[in-house]
Motif scaffolding. Structure first.
Motif, PDB file in Angstrom:
ATOM      1  N   ARG A 114       1.105  35.508 -14.672  1.00 14.20           N
ATOM      2  CA  ARG A 114       1.196  34.427 -13.875  1.00 14.20           C
ATOM      3  C   ARG A 114       2.537  34.243 -13.312  1.00 14.20           C
ATOM      4  N   TRP A 115       3.788  34.611 -13.742  1.00 16.15           N
ATOM      5  CA  TRP A 115       4.847  34.398 -13.301  1.00 16.15           C
ATOM      6  C   TRP A 115       5.251  35.562 -12.300  1.00 16.15           C
TER       7      TRP A 115
ATOM      8  N   ALA B 257      -1.968  37.266 -24.542  1.00 20.17           N
ATOM      9  CA  ALA B 257      -1.400  35.915 -24.107  1.00 20.17           C
ATOM     10  C   ALA B 257      -0.190  36.061 -23.432  1.00 20.17           C
ATOM     11  N   VAL B 258       0.632  37.002 -23.931  1.00 23.90           N
ATOM     12  CA  VAL B 258       2.205  37.130 -23.448  1.00 23.90           C
ATOM     13  C   VAL B 258       1.768  37.848 -21.964  1.00 23.90           C
ATOM     14  N   ARG B 259       0.887  38.755 -22.014  1.00 21.49           N
ATOM     15  CA  ARG B 259       0.576  39.346 -20.734  1.00 21.49           C
ATOM     16  C   ARG B 259       0.032  38.547 -19.654  1.00 21.49           C
ATOM     17  N   ALA B 260      -0.809  37.509 -20.037  1.00 28.86           N
ATOM     18  CA  ALA B 260      -1.336  36.559 -19.151  1.00 28.86           C
ATOM     19  C   ALA B 260      -0.292  35.741 -18.626  1.00 28.86           C
TER      20      ALA B 260
ATOM     21  N   ALA C 213      12.336  34.613 -12.458  1.00 25.83           N
ATOM     22  CA  ALA C 213      12.899  35.887 -13.116  1.00 25.83           C
ATOM     23  C   ALA C 213      13.239  35.801 -14.655  1.00 25.83           C
ATOM     24  N   GLU C 214      13.620  34.735 -15.035  1.00 25.09           N
ATOM     25  CA  GLU C 214      14.138  34.646 -16.460  1.00 25.09           C
ATOM     26  C   GLU C 214      12.660  34.789 -17.324  1.00 25.09           C
ATOM     27  N   HIS C 215      11.515  34.018 -16.866  1.00 21.44           N
ATOM     28  CA  HIS C 215      10.343  34.100 -17.825  1.00 21.44           C
ATOM     29  C   HIS C 215       9.831  35.213 -17.790  1.00 21.44           C
ATOM     30  N   ILE C 216       9.910  36.041 -16.733  1.00 21.13           N
ATOM     31  CA  ILE C 216       9.448  37.488 -16.623  1.00 21.13           C
ATOM     32  C   ILE C 216      10.163  38.295 -17.512  1.00 21.13           C
ATOM     33  N   VAL C 217      11.449  38.269 -17.388  1.00 24.04           N
ATOM     34  CA  VAL C 217      12.305  39.214 -18.120  1.00 24.04           C
ATOM     35  C   VAL C 217      11.905  38.953 -19.854  1.00 24.04           C
TER      36      VAL C 217
END
Length: 237
Positions: free
Chosen positions: A121-122, A114-117, A186-190
């Motif tokens: 997305r982001w 789920a985290v990878r999904a 960017a923050e979501h990706i990090v």
């Protein structure tokens, strides 16, 4: 039979009205007049009134002196709701510490798929930024609720969703510029990358800073909305 039909109609109006309020289709500053809503949904005023009464009981609609409006938290309530967000989302990382690899289940508490999904997305949003608006707000909420749900307790995610429902009326008024959208992305990706790397302490610090930044922006917009509402009522009076 007629009574059941009327209740069913009220249920439909309730669902549609709740959706339109949540997505920003109806503006938070718009007075919720039964006559106008009845025309919008193609029904009589009775099911609209029943739907509004339910929404008021849910705490999503509030009555002012001049009528019903979408609930908007006071500034002190807004701060409390963001504090609750931090408590709920932090609990997800605490669950990882308790049920991590050393736990008898032999696996991290996080649903890493789920985290990878969400990370995928982001990353797509980074390459093709979404337009600011209700869809972006929904995607942001999804990231946080999915991250929390991935920690293994769906009740925590449901509680976070309830918090979002109360904050959303102010968030939908806050239209971020391209720079802020890029920063949020960017923050979501990090955060997702840190979770996947198993660096949960850093991920929690990044998440907390991210939420506090959002609170600062939303609080400014809430102050502006309050001032605008007061001015509008003064003009009408």
């Amino acid at each position: 039979m007629a009574h059941r039909g009327r209740v069913s109609l009220a249920e439909r109006v309730y669902a549609e009205l709740r959706h339109d309020l949540a997505t920003g289709t109806l503006q938070p500053t718009e007075r919720l007049r039964a006559e106008r809503l009845a025309q919008r949904y193609g029904v009589s005023r009775t099911p609209v009134r029943e739907a509004l009464a339910r929404l008021q009981a849910d705490g999503l609609v509030q009555r002012h002196a001049d009528g019903l409006y979408l609930y908007r938290p006071r500034l002190d309530e807004l701060d409390e709701l963001f504090e609750l967000r931090i408590v709920l989302e932090s609990r997800g990382f605490q669950r990882i510490a308790v049920t991590g690899p050393a736990h008898p289940r032999g696996a991290s508490a996080h649903d890493l798929l789920a985290v990878r999904a969400e990370l995928a997305r982001w990353r797509e949003f980074r390459d093709d930024p979404p337009d600011p608006g209700p869809d972006l707000v929904a995607a942001d909420e999804r990231f946080h609720t999915e991250l929390l749900r991935a920690a293994g307790n769906s009740a925590l995610a449901e509680a976070l969703t309830a918090v979002y429902e109360r904050v959303r009326p102010v968030r939908t008024l806050d239209v971020p510029n391209a720079e802020r959208v890029a920063a949020m992305t960017a923050e979501h990706i990090v955060i997702a990358e840190q979770v996947l790397a198993g660096d949960d302490e850093r991920a929690l610090r990044t998440l907390t800073a991210h939420i506090n930044s959002s609170r600062a922006h939303v609080r400014v917009r809430a102050e502006q909305a309050i001032a605008f509402t007061k001015l509008g009522r003064a003009v009408r009076d």
